[in-house]
Design an enzyme around this catalytic site. Sequence first.
Site, mmCIF file in Angstrom:
data_model
loop_
_atom_site.group_PDB
_atom_site.id
_atom_site.type_symbol
_atom_site.label_atom_id
_atom_site.label_comp_id
_atom_site.label_asym_id
_atom_site.label_seq_id
_atom_site.Cartn_x
_atom_site.Cartn_y
_atom_site.Cartn_z
ATOM 1 N N HIS A 194 0.861 -1.186 0.000
ATOM 2 C CA HIS A 194 0.000 0.000 0.000
ATOM 3 C C HIS A 194 0.898 1.237 0.000
ATOM 4 C CE1 HIS A 194 -3.649 2.231 0.363
ATOM 5 N NE2 HIS A 194 -3.353 2.711 1.547
ATOM 6 N N GLU A 249 2.243 -0.846 8.148
ATOM 7 C CA GLU A 249 2.218 -1.878 7.108
ATOM 8 C C GLU A 249 3.455 -2.763 7.216
ATOM 9 O OE1 GLU A 249 1.363 -2.541 2.337
ATOM 10 O OE2 GLU A 249 1.910 -0.538 3.027
ATOM 11 N N LYS A 282 3.352 3.785 -5.590
ATOM 12 C CA LYS A 282 2.830 5.121 -5.275
ATOM 13 C C LYS A 282 3.939 6.170 -5.225
ATOM 14 C CE LYS A 282 -1.355 3.842 -2.679
ATOM 15 N NZ LYS A 282 -1.252 2.367 -2.634
ATOM 16 N N HIS A 314 -1.074 8.611 -4.929
ATOM 17 C CA HIS A 314 -2.104 7.731 -4.363
ATOM 18 C C HIS A 314 -3.431 7.994 -5.063
ATOM 19 C CE1 HIS A 314 -4.473 5.354 -1.837
ATOM 20 N NE2 HIS A 314 -4.199 5.844 -0.657
#
Length: 416
Positions: free
Chosen positions: A307, A318, A339, A344
């Site tokens: 992510h 994370e 990203k 994002h």
Amino acid sequence: MERVVITGTGVVSPVGNNTQEFWQNLLQGKCGVGHISTFDTSEYKVSLAAEVKDFHPEEYLDRKEIRHMDRFCQFALVAAEEAMAMSGLDTKAMAEQNDEALYRYGVYFASGVGGIQTIETEHEKLLIRGPSRVSPFFVPMIISNMAAAYISMRFGLKGSCICPVTACASSTQAIGEAFRAVKHGYLDVAVVGGAEASITPCSIAGFGNMQALSGAENPDEGSLPFDKRRGGFVMGEGAGVLVIESLKHAQARGAQIMGEISGYGSTADAYHITSPHPEGEGAARAMAMAVEEAGLAMTDVDYINAHGTGTPLNDKYETKAIKRAFGDYAKELVISSTKSMTGHLLGAAGAIEAIALAYTLKEGSIPPTINLKEPDEECDLFYTPNKALSKSVAVGLSNSLGFGGHNGCILLRRYE
């Protein structure tokens, strides 16, 4: 149970408006971040975003359609055209013949924010020119499900048409839920993914005031996943679309198969409206669920497209989640955050990242985490810093973690 494969992809993104351009720019470490061009940011806390460049919807849509369609829907349809063309499915001809098979062709397509650009534009009209000037298309332009609806209408797809709205996990969960529908025989084909177009004054102000966005002014210092200097994410926009279908259906029509979806995990942190769980419990469980559904061991996973937002809390938590899920094997994993290049894309992030993962598996190249220059002792795994890595990848995960504690993870395998 059916095996589920990917037969088409389409992308509109800050680093390319088709799949190949997107993929090559990821491997080259191209930064899609720049100064916001659509409005004056001099009074804002944020000046950077990852905007889509050189987007020409009139090449695919007529001008009347464009006027009555929010930007996120335009992105969705353009990306869907590419994905459907790549898949080789001629559903338009099937629709003309009123083919009953189209009731087994579905759409699972997400948007986290929907038509926020239209909301802001029409609200300004209301205040300045009065209620009679608000567009009669206002409601269908703003609702998040409309991209899914347009895709179904464009291609005559009459099966389940669903729009998950789970913030930044939206399109990963769209892919995962559609995967299950095909796997269990409810659908033969699904067009899946997500679209977002939220680089707008109110959106940037709101995310900026909650201190979620990077306040950097240098584009190369904006999106910094896993770097000690990170201070927030950079807003991106665009769409990612995948065509998925049962292996049996794909083989019967001689389709080119790009990869296989084998597992999906979905959990809730049940913790906080914006912060991930400090111990990464929900995210770890989602990863483990995806691996278990695929019938694999955690040590079979080669790579994770994280992510990796570049916010102080996400990247730390994370990392904890990956360690919690994989134990000592976490140190052996290759991880990266695309990203760092795309920004994002909120509800569309998982879709373009799933496409990046599919190409990682297919081509044996791992895109980097660019601008990773100052390691953080709390983010101490291998994040593929700055340069793409040539490596055979048989199994990979894609993580998406959304505000509200929504966690989604899909597992892709190289198609054999």
